[in-house]
Scaffold this motif. Structure first.
Motif: not given
Length: 171
Positions: A74-76, A82-83, A86, A123, A126-127
């Motif tokens: 999930s990038d949410w 995944v997050r 970062e 990503g 997208t943000e």
């Protein structure tokens, strides 16, 4: 590679999301439908099986697999694997789970095959887009340029043998 159940769930999700399934589910015995919210959307499973309890068990396994993949991909979710990538410093090798390794290996192959038209590193762009949608303000050219410098599948190196990932840019 991704487990058989996870692969089938992913393929089913992709086909359902794009409504690409080539035929309807054949009604052999009962047809059972299950709906839950996952990945920020309603996921609908249709299972053809004579026994409703068996169909429900299969649906619960599929939904649990979706939850597992969401926790990784999930990038949410701020807590997803995944997050968490970062926060890794540029150039550092980061251990990753087998499911993320498998997804990234495929994503990087597709990125290379499409000459970057598909890029798993978008990503940050997208943000920016989400922020512009939320605020109604356009994205400044300087912000877009700064983010584009961090985007590009060529920044990533995947070591599949040791399940590690390295990015030559932070974030």
């Amino acid at each position: 590679m991704i487990g058989t159940v996870r692969r089938r769930v992913l393929i089913g999700l992709l086909l359902s999301a794009g409504n690409l399934h080539p035929h309807r589910v054949a009604a052999q015995g009962g047809v059972h439908e299950f709906r839950e919210v996952h990945l920020g959307m309603e996921v609908r499973l249709v299972i053809a099986h004579d026994d409703a309890r068996v169909a429900e068990r299969h649906a619960m396994v599929a939904f649990a697999s979706i939850d597992t993949l969401d926790a990784i991909l999930s990038d949410w979710r701020a807590t997803s694997e995944v997050r968490r990538l970062e926060s890794a410093p540029a150039g550092a090798w980061v251990p990753i789970s087998a499911p993320l390794r498998d997804v990234l290996a495929l994503a990087l192959r597709v990125a290379q095959a499409t000459d970057g038209a598909f890029d798993p590193t978008v990503g940050p762009l997208t943000e920016l887009w989400r922020e512009a949608q939320r605020t109604g303000r356009p994205i400044p050219d300087s912000a877009r340029a700064a983010v584009r410098a961090r985007v590009g599948h060529a920044h990533l190196t995947l070591d599949s043998a040791t399940s590690r990932l390295r990015s030559d840019v932070a974030g």
